[in-house]
Design an enzyme around this catalytic site. Structure first.
Site, PDB file in Angstrom:
ATOM      1  CG  ASP A 226     -41.089 -50.691  63.927  1.00 35.03           C
ATOM      2  OD1 ASP A 226     -41.328 -50.822  62.707  1.00 35.03           O
ATOM      3  OD2 ASP A 226     -40.892 -51.654  64.677  1.00 35.03           O
TER       4      ASP A 226
ATOM      5  CG  HIS B 209     -49.460 -51.906  64.539  1.00 35.05           C
ATOM      6  ND1 HIS B 209     -48.511 -51.922  65.529  1.00 35.05           N
ATOM      7  CD2 HIS B 209     -48.813 -52.408  63.436  1.00 35.05           C
ATOM      8  CE1 HIS B 209     -47.375 -52.403  65.070  1.00 35.05           C
ATOM      9  NE2 HIS B 209     -47.534 -52.703  63.801  1.00 35.05           N
TER      10      HIS B 209
END
Length: 437
Positions: free
Chosen positions: A325, A397
């Site tokens: 991530d 996001h």
């Protein structure tokens, strides 16, 4: 939990050149959702603190409530009391659950609901129907689960006709998503016999598995991971037991954005809520910044970054399999490096909220970078001069938060659908604007 209804079409970020101050991080999404589910299965009442209020955690919390789990939230949703029964979830009749694009909720609930009794239909947003789940379902089927694909073979939505899982031994591939293994680990204590889980092939995102094991340990279940067999997990038959109080760390993935902002601008930023004792793999992103020339100071509950004066040092080739991530933030940092960078070990990007390799390549080109991509890597050659751009976020996001950093290079950036940050960091743009000048 109340919905996030307002979705502005864009946010215009002006050209910034500095970033300084302190940020208190929101709670970790990964820990919040693990704690919700394990507390629901645990015996006794658990008081959860510093919860993340976001789309993904809302879907998990609301799903558990709809399944009959008592969850009492504080007024600001930062705390909750979960009343666990110590037994698998069982319902009379059928329950339909909508899980948005929350992959952790979809995969972990698929396993956990197979333990109990009842008929469950799990659906989500359109993108969810493109996120693979076959490897987890195949593993559950070998344990006696009854699961049906409702549309496309190998993908949600699903229907589960639950009657328990047998235990014994099961195999699952580890090179697509660590969420499959997490789902099996969390449900394993409630199988009818102890469960041995064999991971076939490479185990990606190993820090997320260590995070799962750490939460399980707090709830009284110790998993054996034999040193001689690194891809086998032995889970005893048992019951999770409440630790009473459980505190959720700040989100280490969210920490990557303000830390990177300081590195880009030569500023100084302190993020509070995660530190050297963190159980989250993405906390190691700070070491990446150190390798690129930033000065990092670690505390028990904070990380401070002071950026270098001038360009960041290129990492050349960087294997990001441990921090998938936060690796998206590394890709944007490459815009500010003194030479091209190649990020490898990111095949899992292809099956996230969007195809992140393709999305990242497209948007990096808009701001002037030369980009080459493969199935599991991306190479970024920084531009001589950054270009203003309108950034498509793909309802992802991390795309929105990553590309906000480009504005710190002194160019205006328009971010489309900025409310997609509600998935993990609803106050991101408010926090970003307070520190950026």
């Amino acid at each position: 939990m109340d919905d996030f209804q307002f979705r502005p079409s864009f946010i215009q970020l002006p050209a910034f050149t500095s970033f300084n101050g302190e940020v208190r991080l929101p709670g970790s999404k990964s820990i919040t959702n693990r704690a919700f589910l394990i507390a629901a299965l645990a015996q006794g009442e658990t008081r959860l603190h510093n919860l993340l209020k976001s789309d993904d955690t809302r879907y998990m919390g609301e799903a558990l409530q709809k399944l009959g789990v008592r969850i009492d939230f504080s007024d600001d949703y930062s705390e909750a009391v979960v009343e666990g029964s110590g037994k698998p979830i069982a319902v009379d009749g059928a329950v339909d659950l909508f899980l948005g694009n929350a992959g952790t909720a979809m995969r972990s609930l698929t396993a956990a609901l197979s333990l109990g009794k009842g008929q469950f239909t799990l659906t989500g947003e359109e993108r969810m129907s493109e996120r693979p789940i076959r490897d987890l379902v195949d593993a559950l089927l070998t344990l006696g689960a009854k699961i049906e694909y409702l549309e496309t073979e190998g993908y949600p939505p699903l229907r589960i006709d639950a009657s328990g899982l047998e235990g014994g031994e099961v195999h699952v591939r580890g090179n697509i998503s660590s969420q499959y293994l997490t789902a099996l680990l969390v449900c394993a204590p409630y199988c009818k016999a102890p469960l041995k889980i064999h991971v076939d092939g490479e185990l990606i995102s190993e820090p997320y598995i260590r995070l799962t094991l750490a939460v399980m340990t707090r709830f009284g279940v110790e998993v054996s991971w034999p040193a001689s067999q690194p891809y086998r997990f032995d889970v005893p038959h048992g019951v999770f037991k409440t630790p009473g109080d459980f505190f959720v760390e700040g989100d280490a993935s969210s920490a990557s954005y303000p830390l990177a902002a300081a590195a880009i601008t030569g500023g100084k930023v302190k993020v509070v809520g995660v530190g050297k004792c963190s159980t989250q793999g993405d906390a190691q992103f700070a070491k990446v910044l150190e390798s690129m020339g930033a000065k990092i100071t670690w505390g028990n509950e904070f990380i401070e970054c002071e950026g270098p004066k001038g360009k960041l040092r290129s990492l050349g080739e960087f294997n990001a399999v441990e921090i998938p991530d936060a690796a998206m933030t590394v890709a944007v940092l490459a815009l500010f490096a003194d030479a091209p960078m190649t990020i490898t070990g990111i095949a899992s990007w292809r099956v996230k909220e969007t195809d992140r390799i393709a999305a990242m390549a497209a948007e990096l080109r808009k701001v002037g970078a030369t980009v080459r991509e493969s199935m599991d890597s991306i190479t970024v050659t920084p531009p001589e001069v950054l270009q203003p751009a309108t950034i498509e976020t793909y309802n992802d996001h991390r795309m929105a938060m990553c590309f906000s950093l480009v504005s710190l290079g002194g160019v205006p950036i328009k971010i489309l659908d900025p409310a997609c940050v509600n998935k993990t960091y609803p106050n991101f743009f408010e926090d970003f604007s307070k520190l950026a000048k």
